[in-house]
Each structure stands twice: as structure tokens, then as C-alpha cells.
Design a protein around this motif. Structure first.
Motif, PDB file in Angstrom:
ATOM      1  N   TRP A 163      10.359 -43.807 -11.674  1.00  0.00           N
ATOM      2  CA  TRP A 163      11.511 -44.130 -10.841  1.00  0.00           C
ATOM      3  C   TRP A 163      11.768 -45.626 -10.748  1.00  0.00           C
ATOM      4  N   ILE A 164      13.010 -45.930 -10.433  1.00  0.00           N
ATOM      5  CA  ILE A 164      13.415 -47.278 -10.054  1.00  0.00           C
ATOM      6  C   ILE A 164      14.080 -47.178  -8.690  1.00  0.00           C
ATOM      7  N   PRO A 165      14.023 -48.251  -7.893  1.00  0.00           N
ATOM      8  CA  PRO A 165      14.533 -48.165  -6.526  1.00  0.00           C
ATOM      9  C   PRO A 165      16.046 -47.952  -6.478  1.00  0.00           C
ATOM     10  N   GLY A 166      16.465 -47.218  -5.455  1.00  0.00           N
ATOM     11  CA  GLY A 166      17.893 -47.013  -5.246  1.00  0.00           C
ATOM     12  C   GLY A 166      18.590 -48.336  -5.001  1.00  0.00           C
ATOM     13  N   ASP A 167      19.740 -48.535  -5.647  1.00  0.00           N
ATOM     14  CA  ASP A 167      20.437 -49.810  -5.556  1.00  0.00           C
ATOM     15  C   ASP A 167      21.908 -49.592  -5.872  1.00  0.00           C
ATOM     16  N   SER A 201      17.287 -47.827   1.153  1.00  0.00           N
ATOM     17  CA  SER A 201      16.258 -47.025   1.796  1.00  0.00           C
ATOM     18  C   SER A 201      14.925 -47.286   1.121  1.00  0.00           C
ATOM     19  N   PRO A 202      13.820 -47.278   1.879  1.00  0.00           N
ATOM     20  CA  PRO A 202      12.500 -47.457   1.252  1.00  0.00           C
ATOM     21  C   PRO A 202      12.090 -46.281   0.378  1.00  0.00           C
ATOM     22  N   THR A 203      12.763 -45.138   0.511  1.00  0.00           N
ATOM     23  CA  THR A 203      12.461 -43.997  -0.358  1.00  0.00           C
ATOM     24  C   THR A 203      13.657 -43.634  -1.236  1.00  0.00           C
ATOM     25  N   GLY A 204      14.610 -44.557  -1.363  1.00  0.00           N
ATOM     26  CA  GLY A 204      15.750 -44.314  -2.237  1.00  0.00           C
ATOM     27  C   GLY A 204      15.398 -44.590  -3.689  1.00  0.00           C
ATOM     28  N   VAL A 205      15.836 -43.719  -4.585  1.00  0.00           N
ATOM     29  CA  VAL A 205      15.619 -43.893  -6.021  1.00  0.00           C
ATOM     30  C   VAL A 205      16.921 -43.599  -6.748  1.00  0.00           C
ATOM     31  N   PRO A 230      31.946 -41.906  -6.297  1.00  0.00           N
ATOM     32  CA  PRO A 230      30.845 -42.877  -6.314  1.00  0.00           C
ATOM     33  C   PRO A 230      29.608 -42.346  -7.022  1.00  0.00           C
ATOM     34  N   CYS A 231      28.815 -43.270  -7.545  1.00  0.00           N
ATOM     35  CA  CYS A 231      27.552 -42.935  -8.197  1.00  0.00           C
ATOM     36  C   CYS A 231      26.585 -42.337  -7.181  1.00  0.00           C
ATOM     37  N   MET A 232      25.853 -41.311  -7.618  1.00  0.00           N
ATOM     38  CA  MET A 232      24.884 -40.644  -6.757  1.00  0.00           C
ATOM     39  C   MET A 232      23.495 -41.244  -6.927  1.00  0.00           C
ATOM     40  N   HIS A 233      22.878 -41.612  -5.803  1.00  0.00           N
ATOM     41  CA  HIS A 233      21.465 -41.925  -5.742  1.00  0.00           C
ATOM     42  C   HIS A 233      20.758 -40.770  -5.038  1.00  0.00           C
ATOM     43  N   LEU A 234      19.462 -40.894  -4.887  1.00  0.00           N
ATOM     44  CA  LEU A 234      18.668 -39.877  -4.204  1.00  0.00           C
ATOM     45  C   LEU A 234      17.839 -40.539  -3.118  1.00  0.00           C
ATOM     46  N   ASN A 235      17.811 -39.935  -1.945  1.00  0.00           N
ATOM     47  CA  ASN A 235      16.973 -40.424  -0.860  1.00  0.00           C
ATOM     48  C   ASN A 235      15.934 -39.365  -0.536  1.00  0.00           C
ATOM     49  N   LEU A 236      14.668 -39.761  -0.556  1.00  0.00           N
ATOM     50  CA  LEU A 236      13.574 -38.812  -0.421  1.00  0.00           C
ATOM     51  C   LEU A 236      13.104 -38.704   1.025  1.00  0.00           C
ATOM     52  N   ASP A 237      13.064 -37.471   1.528  1.00  0.00           N
ATOM     53  CA  ASP A 237      12.334 -37.172   2.749  1.00  0.00           C
ATOM     54  C   ASP A 237      10.901 -36.863   2.322  1.00  0.00           C
ATOM     55  N   ASP A 238      10.012 -37.836   2.484  1.00  0.00           N
ATOM     56  CA  ASP A 238       8.667 -37.674   1.935  1.00  0.00           C
ATOM     57  C   ASP A 238       7.747 -36.842   2.831  1.00  0.00           C
ATOM     58  N   ARG A 239       8.296 -36.279   3.907  1.00  0.00           N
ATOM     59  CA  ARG A 239       7.534 -35.285   4.676  1.00  0.00           C
ATOM     60  C   ARG A 239       7.660 -33.912   4.030  1.00  0.00           C
ATOM     61  N   MET A 241       9.223 -33.577   0.805  1.00  0.00           N
ATOM     62  CA  MET A 241       9.450 -33.798  -0.631  1.00  0.00           C
ATOM     63  C   MET A 241      10.833 -33.273  -1.044  1.00  0.00           C
ATOM     64  N   THR A 242      11.819 -33.544  -0.195  1.00  0.00           N
ATOM     65  CA  THR A 242      13.192 -33.131  -0.461  1.00  0.00           C
ATOM     66  C   THR A 242      14.063 -34.354  -0.688  1.00  0.00           C
ATOM     67  N   PHE A 243      14.735 -34.379  -1.822  1.00  0.00           N
ATOM     68  CA  PHE A 243      15.734 -35.409  -2.087  1.00  0.00           C
ATOM     69  C   PHE A 243      17.086 -34.957  -1.544  1.00  0.00           C
ATOM     70  N   GLN A 244      17.831 -35.907  -1.000  1.00  0.00           N
ATOM     71  CA  GLN A 244      19.223 -35.650  -0.642  1.00  0.00           C
ATOM     72  C   GLN A 244      20.098 -36.669  -1.355  1.00  0.00           C
ATOM     73  N   SER A 245      21.252 -36.213  -1.829  1.00  0.00           N
ATOM     74  CA  SER A 245      22.165 -37.134  -2.499  1.00  0.00           C
ATOM     75  C   SER A 245      22.576 -38.251  -1.549  1.00  0.00           C
ATOM     76  N   TRP A 246      22.757 -39.425  -2.116  1.00  0.00           N
ATOM     77  CA  TRP A 246      23.145 -40.606  -1.339  1.00  0.00           C
ATOM     78  C   TRP A 246      24.179 -41.353  -2.174  1.00  0.00           C
ATOM     79  N   LEU A 247      25.436 -41.262  -1.782  1.00  0.00           N
ATOM     80  CA  LEU A 247      26.522 -41.843  -2.561  1.00  0.00           C
ATOM     81  C   LEU A 247      26.659 -43.335  -2.278  1.00  0.00           C
TER      82      LEU A 247
END
Length: 704
Positions: A163-167, A201-205, A230-239, A241-247
Motif C-alpha cells: 500500500w501507499i498512503p491515501g492522498d 487519514s492515518p489508515t487511508g490508502v 472523484p477518485c476513490m481512496h480507501l479508509n480502513l476501520d482497523d477494528r 478490517m473493513t475498508f470504506q470508499s473515501w472520495l
């Protein structure tokens, strides 16, 4: 009381069963399930060979300034299934024909209370799932603003992720290899400096996100057909392990503006127990529309050189003079300025590159820094930076056009916009006309720095639309586009095949900015390249940059044999020999492979694949039947073991192998290589040593 509880459970199960829909891939290995939960929220799940890939995950969109979002209270109004199977021929590519085979489920959902409906379309291929939201024309849903898309991807475990960080502004990062649960801890440390960047986000990829499960499944999440959204990123709920789209938001913080009827991009999940299936997949392309360019005869794969690496490394400059701290186009008189003596894009220097390219069978030469304005182009939020038609005094457009034409070489135009997209659109027709008048059929565009208008992001809806506008406008002029710093590709090149390259990732230039991780090129094929080719600019032979640019102590973290293999492993119809002519002249026997290797292919066979560790691919050149092979290696020394069964049975070939030696070391001895020739057939097996950050390349010549 017990009877009532049993009745309620039975009613709930029956209701879910009524709502549930299943879809299987053509080969039966993948199963997708759709259902509405008790709140009327659409959900889906995915299994591969009866193993969970995506656990039950919610779907929907949250709307801005709307009391009722598109998240719940749905009922199923209609379902339709279909099967589709076609084979289409790409203009350029890894293969000469692509099969597009899927099973489809279209679910129409209605919010009865307010009479609004959406359709969720699922397409299940043998290698994965694509789905999107569709909004048919309707009275009670016409215009709306997306506050956030709530698509979920619930992972079935704490997978290993690449992974690379969400940006919102860049993908130019080294990849990290960690467990999902470790993403947060790495946090901002993964966000290395860039001229334009904004995390969220610290868990955004970012997508394309590659993962591997403990059970040996390979997963990938991405998107296809990113248009007017808009481009879709992913934000992880690390409790969970669910990603949610982050536009990606715009300058106002809004995520997307929709006018119905409308379709979102496809959200994609690839899965296989064989990593080779992921890198070979054409699913992203298949989720895009066929070519809208009817006459594609002018779109040609290109092998090129350029006045570029010498400027990237600091040996020469883009700017013509050091006299002016600021410049204003149309007012600054460059004829009165003193040349700085370091300018790279001079008529004489470009002729040197043209001569070398013509002598060695290349198609084109890229020239950067040819146009006025480079003294004052970056970091000032300056709107009118370049006009894209006015050359410096030491760059003679007409003379070089005639010189290149006489040598059989095309010149590639460079348009650095400095991210002032309004200025580029203001000049784009004039610039493209200038290109055609002077023999330029391809442009490398750039979007370095923060986007203007102020506050916009590189990956917001408005800027996505700009990139698309530039591609379509270029097609009107029969111009091919290689866009740098633009959004990562999502298969758009199927619809507009004049988009022959993108950067949109950490390319070779970062080897001159301190270096990239040794295994970087073993991850890119599983991530960035799934949506389209990358202009990675391989072919560096001198790894110690200080030897020719004394103020730059960077080192290219690669062996010379690895650089040769990149022409196969990082597919692109636009391939650059990025180093300077004098470095190739020092290693003529190794340079021969770059001269020989093709850039367009009839067939490709992935022989070995493991993300972050190694990749080996053989390709058959279009129209000639010649085979070439490339293998890149990651951090650890290994032996590559392959069978040459892709060769035609009953024939013999001379294999010329360009490889690391036992003494090769990417840090201390990167230019150690050997070349040997052996006779092989389709039954031959090969065991080849690979150094760390090394590899090997092979050309095959049939023995007549």
C-alpha cells in the motif's frame, strides 16, 4: 414466548432469503451474494472457491443537504441477469485479443416513501467482481451532491497489504508491505515529501490496493472507468478490517456533483490463488467502453529517448537563464538575457539525441525545457505560466523539425502546466495546432505542484474532468497523450487509446531524488499497472549519479540487468531509453537489448509472480513472432526457475540472456552482468540467478 421468538427468526430468515440474490463467475470459482438487510440497506459479499473474500459489506451514498440519503429503506423492485462473452482487439497492448466474459446481475432498488430508485449493476468475471451505481432518469432524483460514497469492502482477515498512503494529490510514494493492522502505526512515516500532497487519514490508502491472505489468496481493490467523478481512496476501520470508499473532495469539501441519468465508476475486487492471474487480468479494461476513436491508424507505440534524465539529475537545467528572478510572458525579453550555460533543450543538444536515436533505431525524442517560462514556473500559484508555443532563443523549432524528419525521428512535445489547468485549457487548441504544424504527434503533459484554481485537488471531480478533456481534445488533433502527475489510470485507454501512457506513480525520476525501494518494480505490476501502462522511464545504466552530476549523491537502486528486464515487466506502448547516449555507448552489448526489444505485443505469458518479490513475463512481439522475456527481483537473492513452453513446438531458438552475475550488487557493483547465448526449445528449462534488485532479460531468435 419461545414460539414467538422462533416465528420472528423464521420471518427474518425468510425475508433475507427473498431478498438474497447470487451470481457466479463463468468458471464457477467466484460467488457474489446480494441482499438487503433489515434496514433496507443493500449489501454484498464475495467468496472464492467457498472461501470468504469480502464479508457482508454495505453499499450506498450519503447525500449533502438531503434529509434522505441513498443508504437504507430500499426494497427490490426488479432484478435482471445476463451473460456476456465477446473478444475485442486493442489498438495496442500485451495481447492482440482480449476476451470480455462475465455474468451480470442488475438490481433495481426503490425508496418507496419518496419514490426514488437506483440500480446496482454487478459483473462477475473469472478473475473478480465489478459493480457500480446507476441512476436512471426520474422525477424525484435529478441533481444531487455526494457527501460521501459508503461502499464497503469488509476483509476476511488481517491480510498482508502492499500500500501507499491515501492522498488527494499524488501517488508518488514507495510501497509499504505490512499487515492491515499495521497501517495506522506507520501512519505519516509513509508519507514522504512531495511538491503537492494532502492526506486525509492515518489508515487511508490508495487503489489499486494489492493484498495477500494467510491462506494464499491474492486480492486487489481498484476502480474502473473513472469519468466525471472523484477518485476513490480507501479508509480502513482497523477494528473490523473493513475498508470504506473515501472520495476526493473539491475546494468546497464536496465529493461529487451528479446530474441524473448517471453512472458511477466501477468498484472492482480481483481474487485468485495464483498471483499471475492478477497481473494478467484485463478486467479493468473490460469495464470500460469500446474505443470512441474510429480511425486509430495514427496511434502508434513508441520507443523514445529524451532530453530529460540530464535535467532530472541536475547535470543540465530546464531554465535558459539565471538573470530573471521572475518572468512575465509577452514582456520578459529573453533575447537580452545571458544564457546560463546549463540549459538542456538547445538546438545542438537535441540534434545529438536525434542522431543517436536515428542511429539506434528509435522512433522519437522527447525535449523538455524548450519553451519560455521555466525560470518562474513553480510554487507561486501563478496562473499564466506557459503559453506552450514560444521557444527559448537557443531552441529552433523549424530547424529541429526538418532535422528530425530527415533522420526519420519524431519529436515529442512537452507541456508542463504547473497544475494551472485553467491556463492549459486557455491555450490547448493553440498548443495542439502548433504541435501539428511542427511535426509533433505526441505530448507529455505534466501537473507538478498545487492545483489552480486554489483549493482544488489533483484527484477531485473537476480536475478528473480536465484530464479527460485534454485526452479527448488531443484525439481531435490526432495527438497521443502521456500524462504525468494526473490521476492513476482506470482503463480509460480502451475508450481513448490515444492515452498511450501515464506516470501517476513513483517512477525512475525518484532514483535521482534519493532512490526507491529495491523491490518497488516488483509491486507496480500488481497495483498501478492494472489500470493502464506507466511511463516509468527505464534503461538507466549509470547508477552512481554523482559521477556525472557532482551535486547529486543519489544512487539508482537497481542492477543493469534489472533495468533491461523492466522493458518487459512494466508494460507500456511508450517505452523510454531514459539514460544519456554517452552511458549507453559504454555498454553497447547490453544496450543491444533495448534496441531489439519490442513495444507492442501479440501475446504475453506470466511465468512467475509474487508481489514484492519477483515477476517473470514472456512476450511475443506483434507482427514478427519474436519472443522476449524479462524477470525482475526484489530484496532477496533468488534463482528463477522457468520452462520455455511458450515457444513454438518443434522449433529451435537462440536465447541471448542478459543477467546478473554472482558478483552483482545493486549498491556496490550494479553494472556487473554477463551475456550468454544458448540453444533452446519449448521443452527447455532455465534456472537463472537473480541478485537483489536484479533480474534478467532474454531475446529469442528462431534458428531457421
Amino acid at each position: 414466548m419461545k414460539k414467538l421468538q422462533l416465528l420472528l427468526v423464521w420471518v427474518f430468515v425468510f425475508t433475507c432469503a427473498v431478498n438474497a440474490q447470487q451470481l457466479k463467475s463463468p468458471n464457477g470459482n467466484i460467488t457474489m451474494s446480494f441482499a438487503l438487510n433489515a434496514n433496507g440497506t443493500p449489501t454484498y459479499s464475495l467468496q472464492y472457491k467457498q472461501k470468504d473474500v469480502v464479508k457482508t459489506s454495505k453499499l450506498g451514498l450519503e447525500l449533502k443537504d438531503d434529509k434522505k440519503s441513498l443508504l437504507s429503506d430500499f426494497t427490490i423492485a426488479d432484478t435482471k441477469t445476463a451473460t456476456f462473452d465477446e473478444t475485442w482487439k486493442p489498438v495496442w497492448g500485451e495481447v492482440n485479443a482480449i476476451r470480455n466474459h462475465y455474468n451480470e446481475l442488475a438490481v433495481t432498488l426503490v425508496q418507496k416513501e419518496i419514490d426514488r430508485k437506483i440500480l446496482i449493476r454487478f459483473r462477475l468475471f473469472d478473475e473478480g467482481l465489478g459493480f457500480r451505481y446507476e441512476f436512471p432518469s426520474q422525477k424525484n432524483l435529478t441533481y444531487f451532491v455526494v457527501k460521501e460514497e459508503k461502499t464497503e469492502f469488509a476483509m476476511a482477515g488481517d491480510h498482508t497489504a502492499f500500500w501507499i498512503p491515501g492522498d488527494y494529490d499524488t501517488q508518488e510514494y514507495d510501497y509499504n508491505t505490512t499487515k492491515l493492522s499495521e497501517i495506522r502505526a506507520l501512519g505519516e512515516k509513509a508519507r514522504t515529501a512531495n511538491v503537492s500532497q494532502q492526506g486525509f487519514s492515518p489508515t487511508g490508502v490508495q487503489t489499486s490496493l494489492m493484498m495477500k491472505t494467510n491462506e494464499g489468496l491474492y486480492l486487489n481493490i481498484h476502480e474502473a472507468a473513472l469519468l466525471n467523478y472523484p477518485c476513490m481512496h480507501l479508509n480502513l476501520d482497523d477494528r473490523t478490517m473493513t475498508f470504506q470508499s473515501w472520495l476526493t473532495p473539491d475546494a468546497k469539501g464536496d465529493k461529487g456533483y451528479v446530474q441524473v441519468p448517471f453512472n458511477t465508476p466501477w468498484r472492482t475486487v480481483m481474487v485468485s490463488d495464483d498471483a499471475r492471474d492478477i497481473v494478467a487480468s484485463k478486467m479493468i479494461y473490460n469495464l470500460n467502453e469500446p474505443s470512441k476513436i474510429k480511425d486509430v491508424s495514427w496511434i502508434k507505440p513508441v520507443k523514445y529517448m529524451g532530453v530529460w534524465w540530464e535535467m532530472i539529475t541536475g547535470k543540465s537545467t530546464w531554465a535558459y537563464t539565471d538573470d530573471y528572478p521572475t518572468v512575465e510572458l509577452g514582456i520578459t525579453d529573453y533575447n537580452k538575457a545571458k544564457p546560463n550555460g546549463k540549459h538542456g533543450a538547445t538546438t545542438a543538444n537535441v540534434k545529438k539525441y536525434i542522431d543517436f536515436a536515428a542511429k539506434n533505431g528509435f522512433d522519437a525524442v522527447l525535449v523538455e525545457g524548450w519553451n519560455v517560462g521555466w525560470e518562474d514556473w513553480f510554487g507561486h500559484l501563478k496562473d499564466y505560466v506557459f503559453d506552450f508555443v514560444t521557444p527559448y532563443p537557443d531552441f529552433n523549432v523549424q530547424e529541429l523539425h526538418a532535422y528530425a524528419k530527415a533522420k526519420g525521428i519524431k519529436l515529442i512535445m512537452h507541456h508542463e502546466t504547473s497544475s494551472s489547468v485553467r491556463n492549459y485549457e486557455r491555450h490547448i487548441d493553440t498548443a495542439y495546432k502548433f504541435m501539428k504544424a511542427n511535426g509533433y504527434d505526441a505530448v507529455k503533459s505534466g501537473y507538478v505542484g498545487n492545483i489552480l484554481p486554489v483549493g482544488e485537488n489533483h484527484y477531485s471531480q473537476w480536475i478528473i474532468n480536465h484530464y479527460q478533456y485534454a485526452i479527448e481534445k488531443a484525439a481531435d488533433y490526432h495527438i497521443m497523450v502521456n500524462a504525468h502527475e494526473a490521476v492513476r489510470p482506470t482503463g480509460i485507454a480502451r475508450t481513448y487509446p490515444n492515452l498511450i501512457g501515464n506516470e501517476s506513480a513513483r517512477g525512475t525520476e525518484y532514483q535521482a531524488f534519493g532512490g526507491s525501494k529495491p523491490n518497488h518494480v516488483t509491486i507496480l505490476p500488481f497495483t498501478r499497472l492494472l489500470g493502464g501502462p506507466m511511463d516509468y522511464t527505464p534503461g538507466i545504466f549509470e547508477m552512481d549519479i554523482s559521477k556525472f552530476s557532482p551535486n547529486n549523491n543519489s544512487h539508482v537502486n537497481s542492477t543493469l540487468a534489472n533495468q533491461l528486464a523492466l522493458y518487459l515487466t512494466l508494460y507500456s506502448p511508450l517505452q523510454m531509453a531514459a539514460d544519456m547516449p554517452e552511458h549507453y555507448e559504454r555498454f553497447p552489448d547490453a544496450f543491444q537489448f533495448i534496441k531489439d526489444v519490442a513495444v507492442d505485443w501479440d501475446d504475453s505469458k506470466y511465468l512467475e509472480a509474487e508481489p514484492g518479490q519477483y515477476l517473470t513475463v514472456a512476450r511475443k512481439a506483434k507482427g514478427t513472432g519474436k519472443w522476449f522475456l524479462g524477470s525482475v527481483n526484489g530484496d532477496n537473492v533468488r534463482t528463477s526457475n522457468i520452462t520455455l513452453d511458450f515457444l513454438e513446438k518443434g522449433k529451435k531458438y537462440v536465447a541471448t540472456i542478459y543477467a546478473d552475475t554472482k558478483e552483482t550488487n545493486y549498491k556496490t557493483n550494479p553494472q556487473a552482468y554477463n551475456i550468454r547465448k544458448i540453444t533452446v526449445t519449448s521443452k527447455s528449462k532455465l534456472a537463472q540467478f537473480c541478485a537483489a534488485a536484479g533480474g534478467y532479460a532474454i531475446s529469442f531468435e528462431e534458428i531457421k
